[in-house]
Design a protein around this motif. Structure first.
Motif, PDB file in Angstrom:
ATOM      1  N   SER A  17       0.808  -1.209   0.000  1.00  0.00           N
ATOM      2  CA  SER A  17       0.000   0.000   0.000  1.00  0.00           C
ATOM      3  C   SER A  17       0.846   1.266   0.000  1.00  0.00           C
ATOM      4  O   SER A  17       0.333   2.355   0.200  1.00  0.00           O
ATOM      5  N   ALA A  18       2.153   1.113  -0.195  1.00  0.00           N
ATOM      6  CA  ALA A  18       3.041   2.276  -0.207  1.00  0.00           C
ATOM      7  C   ALA A  18       2.587   3.274  -1.269  1.00  0.00           C
ATOM      8  O   ALA A  18       2.187   2.883  -2.353  1.00  0.00           O
ATOM      9  N   GLN A  19       2.698   4.556  -0.951  1.00  0.00           N
ATOM     10  CA  GLN A  19       2.132   5.578  -1.823  1.00  0.00           C
ATOM     11  C   GLN A  19       3.182   6.473  -2.479  1.00  0.00           C
ATOM     12  O   GLN A  19       3.081   6.768  -3.664  1.00  0.00           O
ATOM     13  N   THR A  20       4.169   6.940  -1.730  1.00  0.00           N
ATOM     14  CA  THR A  20       5.116   7.893  -2.297  1.00  0.00           C
ATOM     15  C   THR A  20       6.062   7.198  -3.267  1.00  0.00           C
ATOM     16  O   THR A  20       6.235   5.976  -3.226  1.00  0.00           O
ATOM     17  N   ASN A  21       6.667   7.987  -4.150  1.00  0.00           N
ATOM     18  CA  ASN A  21       7.626   7.433  -5.104  1.00  0.00           C
ATOM     19  C   ASN A  21       8.774   6.741  -4.381  1.00  0.00           C
ATOM     20  O   ASN A  21       9.261   5.694  -4.835  1.00  0.00           O
ATOM     21  N   TYR A  22       9.212   7.348  -3.282  1.00  0.00           N
ATOM     22  CA  TYR A  22      10.299   6.749  -2.493  1.00  0.00           C
ATOM     23  C   TYR A  22       9.882   5.379  -1.968  1.00  0.00           C
ATOM     24  O   TYR A  22      10.610   4.397  -2.107  1.00  0.00           O
ATOM     25  N   GLU A  23       8.695   5.305  -1.376  1.00  0.00           N
ATOM     26  CA  GLU A  23       8.218   4.044  -0.813  1.00  0.00           C
ATOM     27  C   GLU A  23       7.998   2.995  -1.901  1.00  0.00           C
ATOM     28  O   GLU A  23       8.363   1.819  -1.731  1.00  0.00           O
ATOM     29  N   ILE A  24       7.442   3.412  -3.015  1.00  0.00           N
ATOM     30  CA  ILE A  24       7.212   2.483  -4.121  1.00  0.00           C
ATOM     31  C   ILE A  24       8.544   1.943  -4.644  1.00  0.00           C
ATOM     32  O   ILE A  24       8.696   0.752  -4.904  1.00  0.00           O
ATOM     33  N   GLY A  25       9.507   2.847  -4.803  1.00  0.00           N
ATOM     34  CA  GLY A  25      10.826   2.438  -5.287  1.00  0.00           C
ATOM     35  C   GLY A  25      11.519   1.499  -4.324  1.00  0.00           C
ATOM     36  O   GLY A  25      12.099   0.484  -4.738  1.00  0.00           O
ATOM     37  N   ALA A  49      18.722   6.439  -4.536  1.00  0.00           N
ATOM     38  CA  ALA A  49      19.747   7.231  -3.843  1.00  0.00           C
ATOM     39  C   ALA A  49      20.031   8.518  -4.600  1.00  0.00           C
ATOM     40  O   ALA A  49      20.227   9.585  -3.997  1.00  0.00           O
ATOM     41  N   SER A  50      20.051   8.440  -5.917  1.00  0.00           N
ATOM     42  CA  SER A  50      20.299   9.624  -6.737  1.00  0.00           C
ATOM     43  C   SER A  50      19.150  10.622  -6.630  1.00  0.00           C
ATOM     44  O   SER A  50      19.370  11.837  -6.592  1.00  0.00           O
ATOM     45  N   ALA A  51      17.927  10.102  -6.565  1.00  0.00           N
ATOM     46  CA  ALA A  51      16.747  10.967  -6.504  1.00  0.00           C
ATOM     47  C   ALA A  51      16.474  11.479  -5.094  1.00  0.00           C
ATOM     48  O   ALA A  51      15.829  12.529  -4.930  1.00  0.00           O
ATOM     49  N   GLU A  52      16.955  10.747  -4.080  1.00  0.00           N
ATOM     50  CA  GLU A  52      16.684  11.089  -2.676  1.00  0.00           C
ATOM     51  C   GLU A  52      17.991  11.182  -1.900  1.00  0.00           C
ATOM     52  O   GLU A  52      18.305  10.345  -1.057  1.00  0.00           O
ATOM     53  N   PRO A  53      18.796  12.210  -2.173  1.00  0.00           N
ATOM     54  CA  PRO A  53      20.125  12.299  -1.550  1.00  0.00           C
ATOM     55  C   PRO A  53      20.107  12.450  -0.029  1.00  0.00           C
ATOM     56  O   PRO A  53      21.128  12.230   0.620  1.00  0.00           O
ATOM     57  N   ASN A  54      18.962  12.804   0.535  1.00  0.00           N
ATOM     58  CA  ASN A  54      18.874  12.960   1.987  1.00  0.00           C
ATOM     59  C   ASN A  54      18.489  11.667   2.701  1.00  0.00           C
ATOM     60  O   ASN A  54      18.429  11.639   3.934  1.00  0.00           O
ATOM     61  N   ASN A  59      21.489   3.908  -0.377  1.00  0.00           N
ATOM     62  CA  ASN A  59      22.909   3.581  -0.511  1.00  0.00           C
ATOM     63  C   ASN A  59      23.317   2.472   0.449  1.00  0.00           C
ATOM     64  O   ASN A  59      24.207   1.667   0.136  1.00  0.00           O
ATOM     65  N   TYR A  60      22.679   2.419   1.605  1.00  0.00           N
ATOM     66  CA  TYR A  60      22.941   1.327   2.543  1.00  0.00           C
ATOM     67  C   TYR A  60      22.659  -0.006   1.872  1.00  0.00           C
ATOM     68  O   TYR A  60      23.464  -0.954   1.975  1.00  0.00           O
ATOM     69  N   TYR A  61      21.522  -0.099   1.185  1.00  0.00           N
ATOM     70  CA  TYR A  61      21.173  -1.368   0.547  1.00  0.00           C
ATOM     71  C   TYR A  61      22.005  -1.655  -0.691  1.00  0.00           C
ATOM     72  O   TYR A  61      22.279  -2.825  -0.990  1.00  0.00           O
ATOM     73  N   VAL A  62      22.431  -0.621  -1.399  1.00  0.00           N
ATOM     74  CA  VAL A  62      23.383  -0.853  -2.497  1.00  0.00           C
ATOM     75  C   VAL A  62      24.641  -1.508  -1.937  1.00  0.00           C
ATOM     76  O   VAL A  62      25.148  -2.502  -2.474  1.00  0.00           O
ATOM     77  N   ALA A  63      25.137  -0.955  -0.840  1.00  0.00           N
ATOM     78  CA  ALA A  63      26.352  -1.486  -0.222  1.00  0.00           C
ATOM     79  C   ALA A  63      26.131  -2.899   0.311  1.00  0.00           C
ATOM     80  O   ALA A  63      26.949  -3.796   0.113  1.00  0.00           O
ATOM     81  N   LEU A  64      25.019  -3.119   0.995  1.00  0.00           N
ATOM     82  CA  LEU A  64      24.753  -4.427   1.598  1.00  0.00           C
ATOM     83  C   LEU A  64      24.587  -5.510   0.537  1.00  0.00           C
ATOM     84  O   LEU A  64      25.179  -6.594   0.643  1.00  0.00           O
TER      85      LEU A  64
END
Length: 206
Positions: A17-25, A49-54, A59-64
């Motif tokens: 049920s995630a709504q925001t682009n961040y949550e969907i992504g 990470a590129s779209a949400e630099p804050n 990036n944590y999950y890219v690294a993991l």
């Protein structure tokens, strides 16, 4: 190592049920990862990470993902590419918050990846670095289950290699299990992995 992502399938179901682009992504990234599509998941988190630099979690999950993927291959060039990608993503977030214990755990995994890839060449250099990073994480968040378990699992590998007593380390691994069971992540996207792996290693101790 690969069993630490078994929580993801359940997580995804709770995010439909995630709504925001961040949550969907983020939900999409977890879905791809749970399906074993590590490269696609990593790429998804990179885009977030590129779209949400804050936000530090992408990036944590890219690294993991890339750090864990390095344990699944023996190809030296592939291992280097995976660990370099993991380190580059992690460095971005460590510059912003060097006291984040979850980030430090992934740093320890990256160091371990280099050791496993070539113990004779990398063991001496990266063992000390891994020990140091886990010690730092333990000072920051001693009751964090991933900190306690990851530190103990690394020490277990070293103890077995040098023929040392593993009983005290097994005690720490057992101690981490109730911490995992009682851990409450801040959001559905925050780190919440490790329980299955901790139980597996604890069973091997017995």
């Amino acid at each position: 190592m690969t069993k630490i992502i078994t929580f993801i399938a359940v997580l995804v179901c709770g995010l439909v049920s995630a709504q925001t682009n961040y949550e969907i992504g983020m939900a999409k990234g977890f879905e791809l990862w749970s399906q074993g599509n590590n490269s696609e998941a990593s790429a998804t988190f990179e885009r977030i990470a590129s779209a949400e630099p804050n936000e530090w979690l992408p990036n944590y999950y890219v690294a993991l993902i890339n750090a864990l993927s390095s344990f699944g291959t023996q190809d030296k060039e592939e291992i280097k590419a995976l660990l370099d990608k993991a380190q580059n993503a992690l460095d971005i977030e460590l510059k912003n918050d060097s006291q984040n214990a979850e980030l430090l755990v992934v740093q320890g995994l990256i160091y371990t990846g280099w050791i496993v890839a070539d113990p004779m060449t990398n063991g001496m250099r990266y063992s000390g670095m891994a020990t140091g990073i886990y010690a730092k994480a333990s000072k920051i968040a001693p009751e964090n289950p991933r900190v306690m378990f990851s530190k103990a699992e690394f020490e277990m590998g070293s103890a077995k290699y040098f023929g040392q007593d593993t009983a005290p380390i097994c005690e720490q691994i057992a101690k981490s299990i109730p911490l995992f069971e009682n851990f409450k992540p801040a959001t559905p996207f925050h780190p919440n992995w490790g329980l299955d792996r901790a139980k597996e290693v604890s069973a091997e101790c017995k």
